[in-house]
Design a protein around this motif. Structure first.
Motif, short mmCIF file in Angstrom:
data_model
loop_
_atom_site.label_atom_id
_atom_site.label_comp_id
_atom_site.label_asym_id
_atom_site.label_seq_id
_atom_site.Cartn_x
_atom_site.Cartn_y
_atom_site.Cartn_z
N LEU A 89 57.47 46.10 61.19
CA LEU A 89 58.57 45.39 61.83
C LEU A 89 59.68 46.35 62.27
N TYR B 149 57.01 30.90 63.15
CA TYR B 149 57.60 31.83 62.17
C TYR B 149 56.94 31.65 60.82
N CYS C 142 68.47 40.14 57.42
CA CYS C 142 67.42 39.58 56.57
C CYS C 142 66.10 40.29 56.78
N PHE C 143 65.94 40.88 57.95
CA PHE C 143 64.63 41.41 58.32
C PHE C 143 64.59 42.93 58.44
N MET D 250 63.72 39.62 48.02
CA MET D 250 64.65 38.90 48.93
C MET D 250 64.29 37.41 48.98
N ARG E 62 64.17 33.35 50.31
CA ARG E 62 63.61 32.74 51.49
C ARG E 62 64.66 32.66 52.62
N ILE E 63 64.19 32.81 53.83
CA ILE E 63 65.09 32.79 54.98
C ILE E 63 65.42 31.34 55.33
#
Ligand SMILES: NC(=O)c1ccc[n+]([C@@H]2O[C@H](COP(=O)([O-])OP(=O)(O)OC[C@H]3O[C@@H](n4cnc5c(N)ncnc54)[C@H](O)[C@@H]3O)[C@@H](O)[C@H]2O)c1
Ligand SMILES: NC(=O)c1ccc[n+]([C@@H]2O[C@H](COP(=O)([O-])OP(=O)(O)OC[C@H]3O[C@@H](n4cnc5c(N)ncnc54)[C@H](O)[C@@H]3O)[C@@H](O)[C@H]2O)c1
Lengths: 220, 220
Positions: B217, B201, A52-53, A1, A3-4
């Motif tokens: 998570l 973050y 995203c998480f 995935m 980068r946020i």
DNA sequence: GTCGGATTGTGAAAGTGTTCACAAGCATGG
DNA sequence: CCATGCTTGTGAACACTTTCACAATCCGAC
């Protein structure tokens, strides 16, 4: 995935605040639609940000307010306490020390530094102002994770260098100058004058100025 | 031509600062390349940003520092003085009053309001704190263009309503709550806690957390 | 006067972020 | 236990932003 994005992280912070106040109000569940409306974004945006998480919702019901809040807290690192150093005990620095929101989110200002020997030794809200020269030593002793720069702009770069040399990797800078981040170091610049300038741009633009249609804008 | 993006306006503000310091240093011309390097962007970005408003450079030479600075000043509305009202004479408000950068850019805080009658009548840096109830009257009398909100978050929305009712269209809000803007009104929210959260973050993400690869998570 | 070196201004391409649209999936009620 | 209603999660479409690449053009030297 991949980068946020920064935008996603900023929105998560905002959702977190809404969730905290919903929780206080005793609400159990919240839909992406409800959360979106509170922040002027689309429901799809809320869901994308969260996706995203992982998957945190229940189809047909929405998200558990309490669980989602805890989840975001873990994502943002709000589930733990961060020790913060503040450099510059001037008017902005003093205001920041008394800013309760920081402490509430787990950001504890544990040391204040200044280079003005008249100020060193004095207190600000129970914190003794320390000589900037003791910074390297105190970063280790107090296990400091983050730093805030609130010194005049001409001193900002040298303070940043000092902080980085002391081992800090994350810096929030309030001096009105864009400090550069070497690889591995993150510096966020907050510039309040720029915020006002964005407003005054609109004020001018709304009234008289239309891009591409503004004779008096040609260089003199 | 389409609407100018916020990002472009922010960068113009930053270029403006560089240009001011280049001018002080006596430099006559500057290339998009030189300007770009100072701000960690590409030269093409600088040129695109400027090209939204016209053609200000000379091919082969670059931009005249002084002319470009004046041009950006006009675009951003920095060529004139804006009268600013500050609401909330607490610790942040007091710091903002003494913030010289505002005045230097033409943002003059001409009135400070508070609802605490113990504070009303007292002075802050030469400005007498006024009763918030006199706001509508003073906005007209002092020809106020912009407002800054520095009151606790629970009071922020009602203060915003008051400001809008008094005819103000541009508000900079420091309370940690996203105030909504009705059409025609622009509100910019500055949230310092969110800035720190973006850092924490990263601190968490860099160490232990990789999106999509983080068992703990999952909601509890 | 024109040649060479440098840098702009800008369409087109690439890259990011946002919104759409809908299948998947859960809770509830009959 | 299945039908119903609602909301999530997500690939694909869309929109916006940034970067690329190069023609246009200006200055100064010769
Ligand atoms: N006052 C505000 O409201 C405000 C708002 C936004 C940004 N800022 C910016 O924040 C910074 C601080 O502003 P302020 O109003 O508090 O200024 P200030 O002059 O009141 O305080 C600055 C402090 O930094 C200390 N300092 C100077 N050099 C230092 C060094 N090398 N090491 C350690 N300490 C040093 C000074 O002794 C002083 O105590 C400035 O860059 C300013 O532009 C201020
Ligand atoms: N202190 C900081 O460094 C800091 C930093 C970022 C954001 N903020 C935010 O800025 C705001 C002000 O913070 P502060 O630390 O100065 O708080 P503060 O309590 O020191 O000051 C708030 C002031 O607002 C006044 N006030 C309250 N309600 C009012 C009303 N309805 N009308 C007019 N005035 C009113 C109070 O009398 C007080 O003087 C808060 O929302 C805070 O979260 C503060």
């Amino acid at each position: 995935m991949s980068r946020i994005s920064d935008a996603t992280i900023t929105r998560l912070s905002q959702y977190y605040r809404s969730l905290a106040s919903l929780e206080e109000g005793g609400q159990e569940m919240v839909s992406s639609m409800a959360l979106a409306r509170k922040h002027g974004v689309t429901p799809a945006q809320v869901r994308k940000d969260l996706s995203c998480f992982g998957q945190f919702g229940t189809r047909g019901l929405g998200y558990s307010v309490c669980q989602l809040k805890e989840t975001i807290a873990r994502i943002l690192g709000l589930h733990r306490i961060w020790n913060v150093a503040l450099v510059g005990a001037g008017s902005l620095g003093s205001a920041l020390i008394s800013y309760k929101e920081f402490k509430r989110q787990g950001f504890h200002i544990v040391a204040v530094f200044d280079n003005d020997l008249d100020k060193v030794g004095k207190k600000r809200r129970g914190l003794t102002i320390l000589d900037i020269r003791r910074l390297p030593q105190m970063v280790k002793k107090l296990d400091i994770n983050l730093a805030i720069i609130a010194v005049p702009k001409d001193a900002a770069q040298s303070v940043a260098d000092l902080l980085i040399k002391a081992g800090l990797k994350m810096i929030l800078n309030f001096a009105p100058i864009s400090l550069k981040a070497s690889p591995g170091i993150t510096i966020r610049n907050v510039n309040m004058a720029i915020e006002l300038e964005a407003l005054s741009y609109r004020l001018v633009a709304d009234k008289s100025f239309r891009p591409g249609n503004n004779p008096q804008l040609t260089p003199v």
